[in-house]
Design an enzyme around this catalytic site. Structure first.
Site, PDB file in Angstrom:
ATOM      1  CE  LYS A 221      -4.060   2.339   1.451  1.00 57.68           C
ATOM      2  NZ  LYS A 221      -5.284   2.378   2.223  1.00 57.68           N
ATOM      3  CG  HIS A 258     -14.896  -2.815   2.757  1.00 59.46           C
ATOM      4  ND1 HIS A 258     -15.428  -2.150   1.677  1.00 59.46           N
ATOM      5  CD2 HIS A 258     -13.556  -2.823   2.563  1.00 59.46           C
ATOM      6  CE1 HIS A 258     -14.455  -1.750   0.876  1.00 59.46           C
ATOM      7  NE2 HIS A 258     -13.303  -2.153   1.389  1.00 59.46           N
TER       8      HIS A 258
HETATM    9 MG    MG Z   1     -11.286  -1.367   0.827  1.00 57.36          MG
END
Ligand code: MG
Length: 349
Positions: A221, A258
């Site tokens: 990330k 999610h």
């Molecule tokens: Mg996400």
């Protein structure tokens, strides 16, 4: 201890990963903050588990400690919760030098970070994410914000923490469901950038190796976000599985979480792209097998038509085109642009 340095455009900070780092968090926080007053923001689920530990450590480190507990859940992610935080800071005479500690999952990080970015035009904040999803997802990127009645994350700011502390022991109190939820994003990182991570997830006991796994995800990330500061648009690959995933999440009225929707989205989109010859043969089977190992199933209770329709209405789309993230094989991703109206056809190929 595992360490990762994050160079964001506006700031540099470290992420420290270590079991039981909560009980000595003061040692790491002291060098990065200016003031002596700490406001711990946490929710009704996390407070009984970890508030005491963090409070005690900070007090032992010589800090003056206050806390604010909000009701756990996405429904707290709105401006009224942030207003309560401002009031609590004012009542306790917090100045620009003092700081906020966000102790909890994604919602806690989002609202605390937003409060920190705006109270007195910005005070320091330290993030202690306690769920797998928030550890691998919200520790990097600096996104903070709240929902409004018109949609999710409509109000917010980019704001970097001074420090992120990750205590993998906090994962012991997560339910299997929420551990799997985080694994949805973990698998995504392997798919888009790192075949070795994917292999590792297939072959090792995930819980026993969770420090290394979290570190690998955060590296991916960090690197992707950094590359995007040069405006390459590469950040979009972090949305692998999210176009269909968000639709499924909305269709379920957010009853599905999610990460589990991202997993469904990844499986669905890869099945389609493999059939179209855009993805190496056999990839979908590998992906489904790993998702299952991690407690994520591929069941989808909604029609392709409804999923595509929802994606079309997504506010984040630009004009008539839809950018979808595909993988050419495990570890390699690319952006595929189609006409918004062709998404249904793409998925049902
Ligand atoms: Mg996400």
């Amino acid at each position: 201890m595992k360490k990762l340095k994050v160079d964001a455009m506006s700031a540099t900070y470290e992420i420290l990963i270590e079991r039981d780092i909560l009980s000595e968090c003061d040692k790491f926080i002291a060098p990065v903050v200016r003031g002596k007053k700490a406001m711990i923001i946490t929710d009704t689920n996390v407070a009984p588990l970890y508030l005491d530990k963090v409070e005690t450590a900070l007090k032992n480190g010589g800090f003056e400690v206050y806390s604010h507990i909000f009701k756990a859940g996405e429904q707290s992610k709105h401006l009224l919760t942030v207003a309560d935080i401002y009031d609590c800071l004012s009542q306790n005479e917090f100045t620009r030098k003092d700081f906020i500690v966000a102790l909890g999952g994604g919602v806690c990080g989002d609202i605390s970070g937003f409060a920190a970015s705006t109270y007195m035009r910005g005070i320091d904040f330290v993030q202690i994410p306690t769920t797998l999803l928030s550890q691998v997802d919200s520790s990097v990127g600096g996104k903070t914000g709240v929902d409004t009645k018109y949609g999710k994350n409509l109000v917010g700011a980019f704001y970097q923490p001074k420090l992120v502390l990750i205590d993998p022991n906090t994962l012991n109190t997560l339910t299997d469901h929420y551990f799997a939820d985080g694994m949805g994003e973990v698998i995504k990182y392997g798919c888009i950038r790192n075949a070795e991570l994917f292999d590792m997830l297939e072959n090792v006991d995930v819980k026993e190796n969770i420090e290394d796994i979290i570190l690998e995800c955060l590296k991916i990330k960090r690197d992707v976000v950094n590359e995007d500061e040069r405006e390459s648009g590469i950040r979009m690959i972090l949305n692998f599985g999210h176009t269909a995933g968000h639709s499924i999440e909305k269709l379920s009225d957010f009853k599905l979480s999610h990460g589990e929707c991202v997993a469904k989205g990844m499986m669905l989109i890869t099945l389609a792209s493999e059939k179209l010859g855009l993805t190496e043969g056999g990839t979908t089977v590998k992906l489904i097998r790993l998702c299952r190992k991690c407690g994520l199933n591929s069941d989808i209770d909604y029609s392709i038509k409804d999923i595509a329709e929802n994606a079309k209405n997504d506010k984040k789309g630009s004009g008539n085109s839809l950018n979808i993230v595909l993988i050419s094989k495990i570890g390699e991703s690319f952006i595929h642009t189609i006409d918004k109206n062709d998404f249904e056809k793409f998925l049902s190929f």
